[in-house]
Write a protein that holds these residues in place. Sequence first.
Motif, short mmCIF file in Angstrom:
data_model
loop_
_atom_site.label_atom_id
_atom_site.label_comp_id
_atom_site.label_asym_id
_atom_site.label_seq_id
_atom_site.Cartn_x
_atom_site.Cartn_y
_atom_site.Cartn_z
N GLU A 8 0.82 -1.22 0.00
CA GLU A 8 0.00 0.00 0.00
C GLU A 8 0.85 1.27 0.00
O GLU A 8 0.57 2.23 -0.73
N TYR A 9 1.90 1.29 0.83
CA TYR A 9 2.75 2.48 0.90
C TYR A 9 3.37 2.78 -0.46
O TYR A 9 3.34 3.91 -0.95
N ALA A 10 3.94 1.73 -1.10
CA ALA A 10 4.59 1.93 -2.40
C ALA A 10 3.59 2.35 -3.47
O ALA A 10 3.90 3.16 -4.35
N GLU A 11 2.34 1.84 -3.39
CA GLU A 11 1.33 2.16 -4.39
C GLU A 11 0.89 3.62 -4.33
O GLU A 11 0.64 4.26 -5.35
N PHE A 12 0.80 4.16 -3.10
CA PHE A 12 0.26 5.51 -2.94
C PHE A 12 1.32 6.56 -2.61
O PHE A 12 0.97 7.72 -2.37
N GLN A 13 2.60 6.22 -2.65
CA GLN A 13 3.64 7.15 -2.22
C GLN A 13 3.75 8.38 -3.12
O GLN A 13 4.27 9.42 -2.71
N HIS A 14 3.20 8.30 -4.35
CA HIS A 14 3.25 9.48 -5.24
C HIS A 14 2.44 10.64 -4.66
O HIS A 14 2.67 11.80 -5.01
N ILE A 15 1.49 10.32 -3.78
CA ILE A 15 0.62 11.36 -3.22
C ILE A 15 1.43 12.38 -2.43
O ILE A 15 1.20 13.59 -2.50
N TRP A 16 2.39 11.90 -1.65
CA TRP A 16 3.17 12.80 -0.79
C TRP A 16 4.60 13.02 -1.31
O TRP A 16 5.42 13.60 -0.61
N PHE A 69 11.41 -3.31 2.49
CA PHE A 69 11.86 -2.05 3.09
C PHE A 69 11.54 -2.15 4.57
O PHE A 69 10.42 -1.87 5.00
N CYS A 70 12.48 -2.56 5.37
CA CYS A 70 12.24 -2.80 6.79
C CYS A 70 13.58 -2.81 7.52
O CYS A 70 14.55 -3.39 7.00
N PRO A 71 13.69 -2.10 8.63
CA PRO A 71 12.61 -1.37 9.30
C PRO A 71 12.41 0.03 8.71
O PRO A 71 13.27 0.52 7.98
N PHE A 72 11.28 0.62 9.05
CA PHE A 72 11.05 2.04 8.73
C PHE A 72 11.83 2.84 9.78
O PHE A 72 11.59 2.68 10.98
N PRO A 73 12.78 3.70 9.35
CA PRO A 73 13.71 4.30 10.32
C PRO A 73 13.05 5.36 11.19
O PRO A 73 12.18 6.11 10.76
N ASN A 106 6.03 15.10 -3.34
CA ASN A 106 6.53 16.48 -3.39
C ASN A 106 6.15 17.30 -2.16
O ASN A 106 6.37 18.52 -2.15
N TYR A 107 5.59 16.62 -1.16
CA TYR A 107 5.08 17.37 -0.01
C TYR A 107 5.66 16.87 1.32
O TYR A 107 5.21 17.31 2.38
N SER A 108 6.62 15.95 1.26
CA SER A 108 7.12 15.36 2.49
C SER A 108 8.52 14.81 2.29
O SER A 108 8.97 14.58 1.15
N ASN A 109 9.24 14.57 3.39
CA ASN A 109 10.54 13.91 3.34
C ASN A 109 10.43 12.42 3.65
O ASN A 109 11.43 11.77 3.96
N LEU A 110 9.20 11.88 3.59
CA LEU A 110 9.03 10.45 3.76
C LEU A 110 9.79 9.70 2.67
O LEU A 110 9.91 10.17 1.53
N PRO A 111 10.34 8.52 2.96
CA PRO A 111 11.12 7.78 1.97
C PRO A 111 10.29 7.42 0.74
O PRO A 111 9.10 7.09 0.85
N GLN A 112 10.92 7.48 -0.43
CA GLN A 112 10.30 7.04 -1.68
C GLN A 112 10.95 5.73 -2.11
O GLN A 112 12.17 5.65 -2.27
N LEU A 113 10.15 4.70 -2.29
CA LEU A 113 10.68 3.38 -2.63
C LEU A 113 10.79 3.22 -4.14
O LEU A 113 9.83 3.49 -4.87
N PRO A 114 11.96 2.79 -4.64
CA PRO A 114 12.10 2.55 -6.08
C PRO A 114 11.10 1.49 -6.55
O PRO A 114 10.73 0.59 -5.79
N LYS A 115 10.69 1.60 -7.80
CA LYS A 115 9.75 0.64 -8.36
C LYS A 115 10.34 -0.76 -8.29
O LYS A 115 11.49 -0.99 -8.63
N GLY A 116 9.53 -1.71 -7.84
CA GLY A 116 9.98 -3.09 -7.75
C GLY A 116 10.57 -3.46 -6.41
O GLY A 116 11.00 -4.61 -6.22
#
Length: 496
Positions: free
Chosen positions: A107-115, A131-135, A117-127
């Motif tokens: 879910e996070y990877a699917e919707f990460q485009h929403i934030w 990704f664990c743990p979340f720091p 340009n608006y956050s410093n949350l990590p962006q996961l490369p396609k594929g």
Amino acid sequence: MTTTRSTILAILLTLWLPRSSAVNLEVQLERIEQVGGEWFADISKMRVRKFNRTAFVLDGSYTLFHDIDEGFEESVRVAYSSMGNNQFNEYPMKMARKKICQVMVEEYAEFQHIWANYSNLPQLPKGTTRFCPFPKGTYWVKDLQPDAAWIPPVREAFPEAGRVVMGKVDCDKESSAASRFHISKYPTLKVIRNGQPTKREYRGARTVEAFADFIKKQLEDPIKEFFNLKDLEVLDTKKRIVVGYFDRRDMVEYNTFRRVATNLKEDCVFYAGFGDVVTAMHPPGHPIIVFRPDVAVSDANDETFTGNQNNFDELNIWVQQKCVPLVREITFENAEELTEEGLPFLILFHGPDDHQSIKDYKTIIETQLITEKQNINFLTADGKRFAHPLHHLGKSQSDLPLIAIDSFRHMYLFPSFKDMFVPGKLKQFLNDLYSGKLHREFHYGPEKSDDNTIEVMVVSNNGQDGGPRKGTTPPESTFKNLAPSNKRYTLLKDEL
């Protein structure tokens, strides 16, 4: 006094901790709240704030004191309140309790485009498969305002990539785009087809379902196919119709016809026939396009297009001239659009079944007042549906047909419908509006008359007809209340 309330969306995100306790994070349109788990995270600096008169955004920062690893689980529930109060209905959109590391790559990877340009949350490369743990750390969000594209009903309705593309424009920053598309209120939702904005913008409810339904209608086939020439004999005579007779669907002429139909399907009904069905109507290899007027309410005749059927602009202009008439019907659905044009209304109020009065009115307008089309909107209105303006004029359905001007300040009643047939009378009525005479006479009494002027019927405050007299007050405009305002779904720029 009517109170308009906005729908409130509430998102309840629950983070299940290894200690068998839970942290609840509730986000509503107007607030954000953390319940428990202060040792684990601090969101006290996060806010839901008002971005402008029409939008709320998520803003601020939060701190995670510990990494989020395989021992954590997450669930999401969504509810909404259509009345804008605290009576919530749970929405089908939800995420069952699952491992946080699984959530990150799904879910996070699917919707990460929403934030993105608006956050410093990590962006996961396609594929990304893990990704664990979340720091742990401090994360910020700045003016996050998700659009409707990510919400399931919209995404599920239009899964084909590129078929429906949704975008948004900051009109304060992109002033040239705002000027080009005549943006005067927020929000304005326009449809771009064939590289051009459609005449009618979206004016429905601000809900996902209503917007999805609107898009579905935009994607409907604009052309109805007929399979027998006799089908054309039973078409609605109160609608304007364009009929195309073609050899095949793969003809360039049909492609041009289809593009025009897509642009103007709200103004005309388009029909097309092919092959053996229409061989009797046109020579082989030479398609024919015919306009059929709304003969039930006009005296116009059929017309055949004689221009280049391969030229989109030429055909589009011709069809537009035929399908957007000089005299239009005002309805509750198009009233806001007509008021936005900013021209006074000359309105024929008629009975629901009175087609002859409409025909006569259109003939007078087209023969005597066509030069005034840049100064005034010529309209017809069903007197039964628009009973309130009639009441405002001191009239009822038994007084139909009648003619009035709505200047968006006051309404002025034409003395007698029969006077419309006297050459020059209706034109003088308009001239008295332009000169301010109608307004002056209502307030100060009749001015000196001559052969070129008419006396306008005065309607007193108690609705009784009377002769011209001093100190009268004309009825206020009623149609101005159908214009964009803070009582409707849009806000004018000067209201912000």
